[in-house]
Design an enzyme around this catalytic site. Structure first.
Site, PDB file in Angstrom:
ATOM      1  N   GLU A   2     -11.247 -12.439  12.493  1.00 26.12           N
ATOM      2  CA  GLU A   2     -11.823 -12.676  11.173  1.00 26.12           C
ATOM      3  C   GLU A   2     -11.584 -14.112  10.719  1.00 26.12           C
ATOM      4  O   GLU A   2     -12.474 -14.748  10.145  1.00 26.12           O
ATOM      5  CB  GLU A   2     -11.225 -11.676  10.173  1.00 26.12           C
ATOM      6  CG  GLU A   2     -11.705 -10.250  10.423  1.00 26.12           C
ATOM      7  CD  GLU A   2     -10.966  -9.201   9.617  1.00 26.12           C
ATOM      8  OE1 GLU A   2     -11.443  -8.055   9.575  1.00 26.12           O
ATOM      9  OE2 GLU A   2      -9.914  -9.514   9.027  1.00 26.12           O
TER      10      GLU A   2
ATOM     11  N   ALA B   3      -3.246  -0.440   6.497  1.00 19.42           N
ATOM     12  CA  ALA B   3      -3.202   0.010   5.113  1.00 19.42           C
ATOM     13  C   ALA B   3      -3.407   1.524   4.968  1.00 19.42           C
ATOM     14  O   ALA B   3      -2.670   2.170   4.213  1.00 19.42           O
ATOM     15  CB  ALA B   3      -4.242  -0.753   4.285  1.00 19.42           C
TER      16      ALA B   3
ATOM     17  N   PHE C  42       0.821  -1.212   0.000  1.00 18.40           N
ATOM     18  CA  PHE C  42       0.000   0.000   0.000  1.00 18.40           C
ATOM     19  C   PHE C  42       0.857   1.265   0.000  1.00 18.40           C
ATOM     20  O   PHE C  42       0.577   2.212  -0.724  1.00 18.40           O
ATOM     21  CB  PHE C  42      -0.931  -0.002   1.210  1.00 18.40           C
ATOM     22  CG  PHE C  42      -2.052  -0.984   1.112  1.00 18.40           C
ATOM     23  CD1 PHE C  42      -3.102  -0.783   0.231  1.00 18.40           C
ATOM     24  CD2 PHE C  42      -2.059  -2.127   1.883  1.00 18.40           C
ATOM     25  CE1 PHE C  42      -4.145  -1.688   0.122  1.00 18.40           C
ATOM     26  CE2 PHE C  42      -3.094  -3.043   1.794  1.00 18.40           C
ATOM     27  CZ  PHE C  42      -4.133  -2.830   0.909  1.00 18.40           C
ATOM     28  N   GLY C  43       1.915   1.291   0.805  1.00 21.43           N
ATOM     29  CA  GLY C  43       2.746   2.480   0.906  1.00 21.43           C
ATOM     30  C   GLY C  43       3.552   2.735  -0.346  1.00 21.43           C
ATOM     31  O   GLY C  43       3.551   3.843  -0.899  1.00 21.43           O
TER      32      GLY C  43
END
Length: 416
Positions: free
Chosen positions: A169, A314, A13-14
């Site tokens: 999750e 994120a 993401f970065g």
């Protein structure tokens, strides 16, 4: 004057956010990653529990950056950085840089028990997810074929260690797989006999969330028949099961979701790091004494407004990547640098199962069906590419309407 050469290591993401922000800039940009795809890690657990296929949460890096002619992509594994020569070392070559952006992410941390990794896989890569999927589905197959009640119980026992968002999750998704998606698929066993145990050394699940949402998640897990063990650390682990506190639990499938450590970036640079290996950076996300080196995402120890380091999420990495791109554009144009990096926290979310999730937006705390719908909408929005968004949304709606899970394939070498 020669154009600035900016090297970005890591296309998570970065790194991808930084590369996108530098598209069309008066500089040459090189993105280096050991894989040729960008991975949407928050949905990896859905691949691991047969809800989605890998292609639905990954996109080729070259495809994402194809409209940025000043950006090139190198497929390779970085093994070091030479600060004095300003070069990045790969297995088979070196790449020089004027500016370096390290966005190398994180890895699993087993708190001094690295030998557990072969028994308790973590979830960071597609290979991890497909490997866990293979273990979970193979466990049901082995239980179906076994005539030994003890062995059958072991195959139908799943242990998830760590009750942060990934662990919660994962436990909820395994429970739904056993109680809903697989309920009519076997003749000898009843998948609903599966025992899912979520283990947390701390006092509550989702410790980073407000207490009310943590309690809501706990209730949702119990409705899914997940056994939650709080305040009980795992002391031993082997191929036959785990020891929780002083209790031995035989289990064929053990999944690690308890901790992460930074990449080797601090070691490459030989600079200050924190206790988990993150590089300590300044307010501009640059390394002290090295304004040409930026470190972002999970690799960086960047303090937040409360003085605590920003979390490895994120949105943090995306905002940091965009900030570094703005700072470099200003440097290229000869303008003043932007002010210190400020993270805008838009909230945190975690899903527990169908129509069960929690969302903390600071000013608003939501759980249940509304939180689940928001979670799905936001995660689909974050996916790269319209095709992926459409396919994932369609798959979720289909699964919700038919109680079917779409990627129940056992692939790869071996099983358990």
């Amino acid at each position: 004057m020669a154009r600035l050469h900016i090297v970005i290591v890591g296309a998570g993401f970065g790194g991808l956010s930084a590369a996108a922000g530098l598209a069309g800039a008066d500089a040459d940009v090189t993105v280096i990653d050991r894989r040729n795809y960008h991975l949407f890690q928050p949905l990896l657990y859905q691949v691991a529990t047969a809800g989605l296929s890998p292609a639905q949460i990954a996109q080729p890096i070259r495809s994402i950056l194809r409209k940025a002619p000043n950006v090139r992509v190198i497929l390779g594994r970085v093994i070091g950085v030479d600060r004095h020569r300003r070069s990045v070392k790969l297995d088979d070559r070196e790449v020089g840089y004027d500016v370096l952006v390290l966005a190398t992410g994180s890895r699993h941390a087993y708190f001094g028990h690295d030998e557990w990794e072969n028994v308790e896989p973590g979830l960071k890569k597609i290979d991890d997810a497909t490997g866990i999927r293979r273990r979970i589905l193979s466990a049901f197959e082995h239980a179906e074929q076994s005539d030994d009640p003890e062995a059958r119980r072991r195959f139908l026992t799943f242990v998830v260690i760590g009750a942060g968002p990934t662990g919660v999750e994962m436990a909820g998704a395994i429970a739904e797989l056993a109680h809903v998606a697989l309920r009519h698929d076997f003749r000898t066993i009843n998948p609903r006999d599966a025992r899912i145990v979520l283990v947390e050394a701390g006092p509550r699940v989702l410790a980073a969330f407000p207490l009310t949402l943590s309690e809501s998640a706990l209730r949702s897990l119990k409705r899914l028949h997940v056994e939650v063990r709080l305040g009980k650390p795992v002391s031993e682990c082997d191929e036959m099961g785990v020891t929780i506190d002083d209790e031995r639990l035989e289990a064929a499938t053990i999944i690690w979701a308890a901790g992460v450590a930074s990449s080797s970036a601090a070691k490459w640079l030989g600079v200050e790091k924190d206790r988990v290996g993150r590089v300590v950076v300044g307010p501009d996300l640059a390394v002290s004494g090295h304004p040409e080196i930026f470190v972002i995402g999970d690799t960086a120890h960047a303090p937040g407004p409360n003085g605590q380091p920003l979390p490895g999420l994120a949105p943090v990495a995306k905002q940091q990547g965009a900030y570094v791109a703005r700072a470099l554009r200003a440097r290229i144009a000869g303008r003043a640098a932007p002010g210190p990096f400020r993270y805008r926290n838009y909230g945190a979310m975690a899903t527990v199962g169908r129509r069960a999730a929690v969302a903390d937006f600071g000013w608003l705390k939501v759980d249940g069906t509304l939180a689940w719908l928001l979670w799905g909408l936001i995660h689909v929005t974050f996916l790269i590419g319209f095709r992926n968004r459409f396919v994932v949304l369609f798959d979720w709606l289909w699964s919700y309407a038919t109680f079917q899970s779409g990627a129940r394939l056992i692939t790869g070498p071996g099983s358990h």
